[in-house]
Design a protein around this motif. Structure first.
Motif, PDB file in Angstrom:
ATOM      1  N   MET A 114       0.808  -1.256  -0.020  1.00 19.38           N
ATOM      2  CA  MET A 114      -0.034   0.055   0.067  1.00 19.38           C
ATOM      3  C   MET A 114       0.962   1.204  -0.200  1.00 19.38           C
ATOM      4  O   MET A 114       0.679   2.444  -0.581  1.00 19.38           O
ATOM      5  N   ARG A 115       2.079   1.344   0.665  1.00 18.55           N
ATOM      6  CA  ARG A 115       2.991   2.329   0.693  1.00 18.55           C
ATOM      7  C   ARG A 115       3.523   2.675  -0.788  1.00 18.55           C
ATOM      8  O   ARG A 115       3.442   3.893  -1.215  1.00 18.55           O
ATOM      9  N   LYS A 116       3.828   1.543  -1.251  1.00 17.78           N
ATOM     10  CA  LYS A 116       4.395   1.821  -2.666  1.00 17.78           C
ATOM     11  C   LYS A 116       3.374   2.360  -3.656  1.00 17.78           C
ATOM     12  O   LYS A 116       3.755   3.348  -4.409  1.00 17.78           O
ATOM     13  N   ALA A 117       2.218   1.901  -3.460  1.00 19.58           N
ATOM     14  CA  ALA A 117       1.046   2.531  -4.412  1.00 19.58           C
ATOM     15  C   ALA A 117       0.983   4.174  -4.044  1.00 19.58           C
ATOM     16  O   ALA A 117       0.657   4.774  -4.931  1.00 19.58           O
ATOM     17  N   LEU A 118       0.793   4.530  -2.775  1.00 15.54           N
ATOM     18  CA  LEU A 118       0.718   5.870  -2.514  1.00 15.54           C
ATOM     19  C   LEU A 118       1.968   6.710  -3.006  1.00 15.54           C
ATOM     20  O   LEU A 118       2.098   7.711  -3.629  1.00 15.54           O
ATOM     21  N   THR A 119       3.228   6.012  -2.746  1.00 13.03           N
ATOM     22  CA  THR A 119       4.518   6.854  -3.278  1.00 13.03           C
ATOM     23  C   THR A 119       4.458   6.747  -4.617  1.00 13.03           C
ATOM     24  O   THR A 119       4.995   7.990  -5.141  1.00 13.03           O
ATOM     25  N   ASP A 120       4.095   5.848  -5.417  1.00 12.02           N
ATOM     26  CA  ASP A 120       4.152   6.078  -6.968  1.00 12.02           C
ATOM     27  C   ASP A 120       3.157   6.884  -7.447  1.00 12.02           C
ATOM     28  O   ASP A 120       3.358   7.846  -8.361  1.00 12.02           O
ATOM     29  N   LEU A 121       2.173   7.222  -6.590  1.00 11.97           N
ATOM     30  CA  LEU A 121       1.173   8.412  -7.011  1.00 11.97           C
ATOM     31  C   LEU A 121       1.775   9.685  -6.803  1.00 11.97           C
ATOM     32  O   LEU A 121       1.252  10.720  -7.691  1.00 11.97           O
ATOM     33  N   SER A 122       2.275   9.858  -5.944  1.00 13.81           N
ATOM     34  CA  SER A 122       3.138  11.082  -5.594  1.00 13.81           C
ATOM     35  C   SER A 122       4.240  11.439  -6.222  1.00 13.81           C
ATOM     36  O   SER A 122       4.838  12.767  -6.277  1.00 13.81           O
ATOM     37  N   SER A 123       4.749  10.448  -6.884  1.00 13.12           N
ATOM     38  CA  SER A 123       6.403  10.702  -7.587  1.00 13.12           C
ATOM     39  C   SER A 123       6.115  11.090  -9.092  1.00 13.12           C
ATOM     40  O   SER A 123       4.932  10.746  -9.662  1.00 13.12           O
TER      41      SER A 123
END
Ligand code: NAP
Length: 310
Positions: free
Chosen positions: A301-310
């Motif tokens: 879930m963290r990776k999915a959120l990080t990918d969104l903001s990068s």
């Protein structure tokens, strides 16, 4: 457009009628959703869809725009549409309370529900914002929330109230609620002090004036910003300059946009500080574990959120 530059798909409350035919015919079918108005900006679908995929489930989580007038029927339709539950965001977190069949004690005290679970055809309400903040503090600073003297700026607002209640349930050694006007904080403190399960003897109140904040900041370990200040790029900090020191921990619940004025102040003072990304992550992970009865895949879930903001 969302953070990825895509126009997100937003369903409507009427799509939940007719037994949710629209959602059953999707590939994969939708069994979870976020209700809000507006809802197109929500970061929850990518985060939750990553968690569903990690569980190997052939279902999806979608955005549904639900107006305040539509909320009671939309919630009732979750059961007939075969949904497992839903996340609630602005403006529904408080309004949902009287509509649900059961509400956890914590959610009732927090005055809001952010998670709905369908259990045996009934709607059960929870609030993962407070526990999500607690998990975020432990992750970011390596110290349990219950060991910290906490100052909550905007502590009688929506997210602020959930955080204040969480601090009281965990027994923090000091809790100060700072609001522009103290009446809201006063009412909240009285309600908390008479509630079951609360482990503190008192809650201090402050205004957001420079004089009041000077002593409140000097007597706390952790400062949490739960006001909307910082959501807009040109917002000022809720704290006057010169109050923070290197001993303070600062958690800004704002997670959108760049570095807030409060985080800039914190860095200048060498305080340890972070934005609200980890609270968003952990409140979502706790929602997922409520729906499935076992811990969520937080790193996915963290990776999915990080990918969104990068
Ligand atoms: P809310 O219900 O409107 O509450 C906002 C609080 O801030 C109220 O107590 C209000 O107090 C105070 N406030 C409003 N404008 C202010 C200003 N200009 N100066 C000082 N105080 C002000 O809002 P919310 O939904 O709780 O959201 C608050 C913040 O929490 C937002 O920044 C949001 O991004 C963040 N949040 C983060 C997460 C996460 O997962 N990271 C989750 C939820 C919310 P009075 O009007 O009584 O003075």
């Amino acid at each position: 457009m969302n953070a990825c530059g895509e126009t997100p798909i937003v369903f409507t409350a009427s799509d939940l009628a007719d037994g949710g035919k629209v959602f059953r015919e999707l590939d994969p079918p939708a069994r979870l959703a976020v209700f809000g108005d507006p809802v197109a900006h929500s970061a929850s679908p990518p985060m939750h869809n990553a968690a569903l995929k990690a569980r190997g489930l052939e279902i999806q989580y979608v955005r549904i725009r639900v107006t305040s007038e539509e909320l009671p029927q939309a919630l009732r339709n979750l059961t007939t549409a075969g949904f497992l539950g839903a996340s609630l965001t602005i403006p529904h977190k408080q309004a949902a309370l009287p509509i649900l069949n059961e509400v956890s004690l914590e959610s009732r005290l927090m005055g809001a529900v952010n998670t709905v679970q369908v259990v045996d055809g009934k709607l059960r309400g929870h609030n993962t914002d407070g526990p999500g903040l607690s998990a975020a503090i432990r992750e970011e600073f390596g110290i349990p929330l219950k060991e910290l003297r906490v100052l909550i700026l905007g502590g009688a607002g929506g997210a602020g109230r959930a955080i204040t209640v969480q601090c009281a349930l965990e027994g923090c050694p000091g809790i100060t609620v700072a609001n522009r006007k103290t009446e809201k904080g006063d009412a909240l403190a009285s309600e908390i002090m008479t509630a079951r399960g609360v482990k503190v003897d008192s809650i201090a109140l402050s205004t957001l004036s420079s004089e009041a904040l000077q002593s409140a900041v000097a007597n706390c370990d952790l400062i949490i910003n739960a006001t909307p200040l910082g959501m807009k790029a040109d917002d000022p900090s809720p704290l006057p300059d010169g109050l923070l020191t290197a001993k303070h921990l600062v958690y800004d619940t704002v997670y959108s946009g760049g570095e807030t004025a409060l985080l800039k102040q914190s860095k200048m003072a060498r305080s340890r500080c972070t934005n609200g990304f980890s609270m968003l992550l952990h409140q979502g992970a706790l929602q997922n574990s409520l729906w499935f009865g076992e811990p969520a895949q937080v790193e996915t879930m963290r990776k999915a959120l990080t990918d969104l903001s990068s």
